[in-house]
Motif scaffolding. Structure first.
Motif, PDB file in Angstrom:
ATOM      1  N   LYS A  55      -0.673 -59.627  -0.493  1.00  0.00           N
ATOM      2  CA  LYS A  55      -0.216 -58.871  -0.485  1.00  0.00           C
ATOM      3  C   LYS A  55       0.284 -58.829  -2.236  1.00  0.00           C
ATOM      4  N   ASN A  56       1.144 -60.214  -2.497  1.00  0.00           N
ATOM      5  CA  ASN A  56       1.333 -60.391  -3.775  1.00  0.00           C
ATOM      6  C   ASN A  56       0.168 -60.357  -4.350  1.00  0.00           C
ATOM      7  N   GLN A  57      -0.690 -61.203  -4.142  1.00  0.00           N
ATOM      8  CA  GLN A  57      -2.393 -61.032  -4.863  1.00  0.00           C
ATOM      9  C   GLN A  57      -3.005 -60.506  -5.570  1.00  0.00           C
ATOM     10  N   LEU A  58      -3.177 -59.088  -4.437  1.00  0.00           N
ATOM     11  CA  LEU A  58      -4.098 -58.556  -4.628  1.00  0.00           C
ATOM     12  C   LEU A  58      -2.843 -57.193  -4.237  1.00  0.00           C
ATOM     13  N   GLN A  59      -3.217 -55.811  -5.580  1.00  0.00           N
ATOM     14  CA  GLN A  59      -2.156 -54.640  -5.091  1.00  0.00           C
ATOM     15  C   GLN A  59      -3.728 -53.406  -5.357  1.00  0.00           C
ATOM     16  N   ILE A 108      -9.318 -65.011  -8.607  1.00  0.00           N
ATOM     17  CA  ILE A 108      -7.999 -65.777  -7.732  1.00  0.00           C
ATOM     18  C   ILE A 108      -8.640 -67.346  -8.967  1.00  0.00           C
ATOM     19  N   LYS A 168      -6.690 -65.434 -13.329  1.00  0.00           N
ATOM     20  CA  LYS A 168      -6.228 -64.436 -12.756  1.00  0.00           C
ATOM     21  C   LYS A 168      -4.751 -65.246 -11.765  1.00  0.00           C
ATOM     22  N   LYS A 169      -3.900 -64.591 -11.421  1.00  0.00           N
ATOM     23  CA  LYS A 169      -2.632 -65.003 -10.208  1.00  0.00           C
ATOM     24  C   LYS A 169      -2.655 -63.681  -9.555  1.00  0.00           C
ATOM     25  N   ARG A 170      -2.952 -62.879 -10.512  1.00  0.00           N
ATOM     26  CA  ARG A 170      -2.542 -61.239  -9.190  1.00  0.00           C
ATOM     27  C   ARG A 170      -3.606 -60.546  -9.783  1.00  0.00           C
ATOM     28  N   VAL A 195      -4.633 -56.207 -10.364  1.00  0.00           N
ATOM     29  CA  VAL A 195      -4.177 -55.212  -9.423  1.00  0.00           C
ATOM     30  C   VAL A 195      -5.341 -54.562 -10.055  1.00  0.00           C
TER      31      VAL A 195
END
Length: 776
Positions: free
Chosen positions: A517-521, A558, A563-565, A567
């Motif tokens: 959930k933190n990697q894709l918002q 990723i 990127k690490k995340r 959005v």
């Protein structure tokens, strides 16, 4: 005939024993009162009165517990044994009847009258004696309880009374029957009664003998089979084949015993196993029989899961798995509540009808999980052969049971939730009609004795909860539809799709694609844009595909360490998925002449349908294109005829037919279209083209038209309303008779649409056509 009264003779009650005159036998006496009576007898003239108790288990009998007729006997000998009891030798003297019993503290005393034998016809007595001896002789031959020496002793007796008493004493009959013989003073009657008793006893012994011989033969057969099997095992062991066919047979026999089949099925399985044992292993029949037995033992015959019919629990699980579908969930919970009250699964078969991707199959799975039942699914799409349902007969090569029995094998219980997917996609040809075979499966009055051609024996489907799914009811045969209760699932609104995406689809795709959930918002506005401009469907299947695509692209970003995340915003969405595939907003950007927006209902849910009319010089020909069905062509003809008949009232030149050709086209010409509900849309587009008045861009319509201009009701209003909402229309013209269906439409959709009920085409034109005229 009686003798004089004798008083105060000691009385000895006997338990389970009876003494006749002239009989000599030993008695074991242990009760204090009985011992005292014997001692008193020996002090007097050694005589004692022996009478039997009516009930053996009474230790302290009263006068009422003792038979009134007994035998006066003389005490020959009395010996005290080491265990405290007294062994007495007595000899019966004569019959006697009790007049009065005195219950003393130490022992009983009786006042008795001697009973004399009564003789009638001596010749008859002689004949009866011979008959009695003959019957007794036959009885001795079949009985193991009476020896030949006993018969020899009895046959030497000349006195008929003595003979009757001696024979009776050696018969293993009940005490009450012996007592009735003792009470008979008439010797002739006594002999006749005895002859009848011996005859009955002899018949019983002969039947026992036959039963014994039958049991013996069965035991001998079993022992013989065991011996032969052991020999076979030894031979196979010598040949190096340790298990061989016998090991296989033993395994199958064990499986049959563990399967808990009905008696009739188990008997057939044992019979087939016997055949399999005798048939050579190289024979083709051997594999057929083995396959049949393995199917029988693998089917669930009695195993079942315990239902959890807690409605609150079921509601919780349905809400966990599905968002929306309130009416569908309510109907399922009602169904479960009724099952809880009636403790019976018999009832209507549920049929979930709706477009693809609305969650019919997953809803059925949730029902299975909610009530703690195993879930099994079979797809009926494209089935043409009746044998797919009922199975093939075993005479065919490669024969197998039908899909229903195969599904029950996979279910492993007799009460699963059984999903019949795509029940509307069955077809029929020269091989039979599978939908007709399904009638027996889905009829609660018949499916307790469902017959599969391969299994042959009846199989009970009455405990199965059948749930069918279909995209449309129109292609389900009437008799099959009659056996099912239809629950319609129309589709989802934007709000519902947003919730489903956030709560179900996106978490599932994030997990399946290895993300967190933190990697894709996903921003809400991006999700809404994805729903509006990248999908246009009643269900959420394509929405899930688009979300999966976003997750894959995010995973690539990723992994490549960019990127690490990630959005996802509205702008980012276009970078990931490309340009939008659909335009969200008004169906038409501006008012158009000769173009009207209709609402259609297809197997894929509701959809908007643009109908175009073009007029050009000609001779009054009407051309229809767009791959229209017969019903839709007839609607166009009806609309055309109505306009011609009302030309003056509609401000149309009555001679327009003589100078013009008219072309009606429904775009997406490769897609087949049919149905009566485009009647008012075609009429509106025609009037617009002929008068030059444009059709309002925000108006959609649906309704059937008659030659008199009446607007008739249509079906699928909920699905059509959802499609209008998706297309961005704000006003819908509907038949007035469909007002009752408005309450089925979700509130969020009703708030965004204005529904105008109409009864006549004139009302439609007033609402749909713009006021200003355009030169055409």
């Amino acid at each position: 005939m009686t003798d004089k009264l004798r008083t105060q003779i000691p009385l000895l009650p006997l338990r389970g024993l009876l003494v006749y005159p002239s009989m000599v036998l030993h008695l074991d006496v242990g009760r204090d009162k009985s011992v005292q009576a014997l001692e008193q007898a020996m002090m007097d003239n050694n005589e004692v009165f022996l009478a039997s108790q009516k009930e053996m288990n009474i230790d302290e009998p009263t006068a009422d517990d003792i038979y009134s007729v007994g035998t006066v006997a003389t005490v020959k000998q009395m010996v005290k044994l080491p265990n405290g009891t007294n062994r007495v030798l007595v000899e019966g003297l004569y019959r006697a009847s009790v007049e009065h019993i005195t219950e003393g503290e130490e022992f009983y005393q009786a006042d008795i009258i001697k009973l004399e034998d009564v003789h009638e016809d001596l010749n008859e007595e002689e004949a009866l004696m011979r008959t009695l001896l003959s019957q007794f002789e036959q009885y001795v031959k079949v009985s193991k309880k009476v020896s030949q020496e006993t018969f020899n002793t009895v046959s030497d007796i000349d006195d008929p009374s003595h003979l009757a008493d001696m024979v009776t004493s050696h018969l293993p009959i009940k005490i009450k029957d012996k007592q009735s013989i003792l009470e008979m003073e008439n010797v002739t009657a006594r002999l006749k009664e005895l002859i009848e008793i011996i005859g009955n006893e002899r018949d019983v012994l002969q039947i026992e003998q036959k039963i014994g011989q039958h049991v013996k033969k069965s035991m001998e057969k079993t022992q013989k089979e065991y011996y032969l099997r052991e020999q076979m095992k030894a031979i196979q062991s010598e040949l190096g084949d340790k298990d061989g066919k016998s090991g296989e047979v033993a395994q199958l026999r064990e499986k049959i015993e563990e399967a808990h089949m009905p008696e009739r099925v188990e008997a057939i399985a044992q019979k087939e196993l016997g055949r399999y044992e005798k048939v050579p292993q190289s024979s083709a029949e051997s594999s057929v029989i083995r396959n049949y037995i393995e199917w029988l033992v693998s089917l669930p015959w009695s195993e079942e899961t315990e239902d959890n019919l807690d409605v609150v629990h079921a509601e919780k699980i349905l809400d966990e798995d599905h968002y929306g579908l309130e009416k569908v969930k309510e109907r399922v919970l009602e169904y479960l509540a009724v099952q809880q009250l009636t403790q019976s699964i018999k009832g209507p078969i549920l049929c979930l009808v709706g477009p693809p991707g609305v969650g019919k199959t997953s809803l059925a799975k949730s029902i299975g999980r909610a009530i703690n039942r195993n879930f099994v699914r079979i797809s009926l799409g494209g089935i043409r052969d009746e044998a797919e349902i009922r199975g093939h007969r075993r005479t065919y090569i490669g024969a197998m049971p039908g899909r229903i029995i195969q599904g029950m094998k996979r279910a492993e219980t007799v009460n699963p939730v059984f999903l019949l997917d795509e029940v509307d996609k069955m077809a029929s040809d020269f091989r039979g009609d599978p939908s007709s075979a399904m009638l027996e499966v889905l009829d609660p009055e018949q499916n307790s004795t469902f017959s599969d051609h391969f299994i042959e024996e009846h199989y009970d489907l009455s405990k199965v909860m059948f749930i069918a799914t279909a995209n449309t009811m129109t292609s389900i045969p009437g008799p099959l539809l009659d056996r099912m209760e239809v629950i319609s699932i129309a589709g989802y609104t934007e709000v519902e799709k947003l919730h489903i995406a956030k709560e179900h689809l996106l978490p599932k795709q994030i997990k399946e694609n290895g993300l967190t959930k933190n990697q894709l918002q996903f921003k809400d506005e991006a999700l809404l844009k994805l729903i509006r401009t990248y999908t246009r469907e009643a269900g959420v299947r394509n929405l899930e595909r688009q979300l999966a695509s976003v997750c894959r692209k995010a995973a690539k970003i990723i992994v490549s360490k960019e990127k690490k995340r990630v959005v996802v915003t509205e702008k980012q969405l276009e970078e990931l998925l490309g340009r939008p595939q659909f335009r969200y907003g008004q169906a038409e950007l501006e008012d158009q002449v000769g173009t009207a927006t209709g609402l259609a209902y297809t197997a894929a849910g509701g959809d908007t349908l643009s109908i175009e009319v073009s007029i050009y010089p000609g001779k009054g020909n009407l051309t229809l294109t767009g791959k229209l069905g017969e019903v839709m062509k007839e609607s166009a003809q009806a609309a055309f005829s109505y306009i011609r008949s009302k030309a003056n009232e509609l401000m149309i030149d009555p001679d327009f037919v003589e100078n013009n050709d008219i072309h009606i086209h429904v775009p997406e010409g490769a897609t087949p279209k049919d149905g009566p509900s485009a009647g008012i849309t075609m009429a509106t587009a025609l009037v617009s083209a002929l008068t030059g008045r444009p059709v309002k861009k925000e108006v959609g319509m649906t309704g059937e038209i008659t030659l008199r201009g009446r607007v008739l009701p249509i079906g699928g209003l909920k699905q059509k309303s959802l499609s209008a909402h998706r297309a961005g229309l704000s006003t819908i013209i509907i038949p007035s008779e469909n007002e009752k269906d408005l309450e089925d439409i979700p509130e969020s959709v009703r708030e965004g649409l204005t529904f105008i009920p109409v009864k006549h085409l004139d009302e439609v034109l007033d609402q749909a056509l713009a006021a200003e005229n355009h030169e055409g």
